[in-house]
Design an enzyme around this catalytic site. Sequence first.
Site, PDB file in Angstrom:
ATOM      1  N   GLN A  49      26.084  38.737   5.341  1.00 59.53           N
ATOM      2  CA  GLN A  49      26.029  39.731   6.416  1.00 59.53           C
ATOM      3  C   GLN A  49      25.304  40.984   5.920  1.00 59.53           C
ATOM      4  O   GLN A  49      25.789  41.672   5.029  1.00 59.53           O
ATOM      5  CB  GLN A  49      27.440  40.104   6.857  1.00 59.53           C
ATOM      6  CG  GLN A  49      27.524  41.190   7.925  1.00 59.53           C
ATOM      7  CD  GLN A  49      27.155  40.681   9.310  1.00 59.53           C
ATOM      8  OE1 GLN A  49      27.110  39.492   9.545  1.00 59.53           O
ATOM      9  NE2 GLN A  49      26.884  41.602  10.222  1.00 59.53           N
ATOM     10  N   ARG A  63      30.408  45.394   0.491  1.00 57.46           N
ATOM     11  CA  ARG A  63      29.327  44.472   0.121  1.00 57.46           C
ATOM     12  C   ARG A  63      28.375  45.112  -0.882  1.00 57.46           C
ATOM     13  O   ARG A  63      27.878  44.465  -1.812  1.00 57.46           O
ATOM     14  CB  ARG A  63      28.561  44.034   1.375  1.00 57.46           C
ATOM     15  CG  ARG A  63      29.226  42.922   2.180  1.00 57.46           C
ATOM     16  CD  ARG A  63      28.673  42.813   3.587  1.00 57.46           C
ATOM     17  NE  ARG A  63      29.253  43.821   4.486  1.00 57.46           N
ATOM     18  CZ  ARG A  63      28.737  44.151   5.654  1.00 57.46           C
ATOM     19  NH1 ARG A  63      27.604  43.585   6.066  1.00 57.46           N
ATOM     20  NH2 ARG A  63      29.327  45.044   6.410  1.00 57.46           N
ATOM     21  N   GLU A  69      30.102  49.121   2.712  1.00 57.43           N
ATOM     22  CA  GLU A  69      30.190  49.638   1.334  1.00 57.43           C
ATOM     23  C   GLU A  69      30.820  48.627   0.386  1.00 57.43           C
ATOM     24  O   GLU A  69      30.462  48.565  -0.790  1.00 57.43           O
ATOM     25  CB  GLU A  69      30.960  50.955   1.297  1.00 57.43           C
ATOM     26  CG  GLU A  69      30.907  51.600  -0.087  1.00 57.43           C
ATOM     27  CD  GLU A  69      31.405  53.034  -0.129  1.00 57.43           C
ATOM     28  OE1 GLU A  69      31.720  53.499  -1.230  1.00 57.43           O
ATOM     29  OE2 GLU A  69      31.480  53.670   0.933  1.00 57.43           O
TER      30      GLU A  69
END
Length: 287
Positions: A66, A85, A83
């Site tokens: 994503q 990720r 954040e």
Amino acid sequence: MSKRLGTGLGKGLDALLPSLNINEDDKVVEIPLGQLRPNPYQPRKNFNDESIQELAASIKEHGVIQPIIVRSVLKGFEIIAGERRYRASQASGLATIPAVVRKFTDQQVMEIALIENVQREDLNAMEVAVAYQALIDQFNMTQEELSVKVGKSRSHIANFLRLLQLPEEVKQYVSRGTLSMGHAKAIVGLKDKKIVKALADTTIKEQWSVRQLEEEVKKLEENTEKKTKLKPKRKDPYINQLEESLRETYRTTVKIKHNNNKGKIEILYYSKDDLDRLLEMLQGKSS
């Protein structure tokens, strides 16, 4: 693909949610991690290291599925959503991360940060309280306006904001989860901060339930109320001075009784001769 971050929001924030959707037509770019910086309005201060490491392991195997959402700022990009990720990508050793670049105002950035965390219940109670207060201060909102924005009742907003009145050490207990929101609500209304701290410490040590703590607070308030009723009211020094002056003038007991700027003066006499004496003095002073 499309991801929707929460439901049950107020109309104000609900209008922002489509801007967090990622569709097939969106342009996804690879941005070097060194050009990214976290959202300055991010309400969440603590990230679970174990959770980040688990996500990092997944990213190593599958990549970042994503894309994160960012906005362009001076000297790089600011993270609007994603954040975790970003942090996991750092931990996994990636050089870049897929992202979609969008335009947002500062207020939208702040509100979105609140949506992404509160709606997923990633914030502790103190972080929510600080985030609510920041929105109120930064954008001159009332509690009523904020309640509409975040789709929560005004009492919900007020209960969280009251937590900011707690002593710093007790705030840390709530932040760490050693003291629950329910426990904090039970003691936040007490005026004496030392008593608040003592009750919080005892609650943690004795593992009191919220009900047990509420009972202790009730006992404390009842005892305080009894002491207040038993404690004699101190007379106004100015009234004392006037009474003393009048006693010397009339050579008898004089009492001044007053309430709400109204009152009466009592001049005591002990015989008919004493009464006649006082009347002559009063008539003489009034003539």
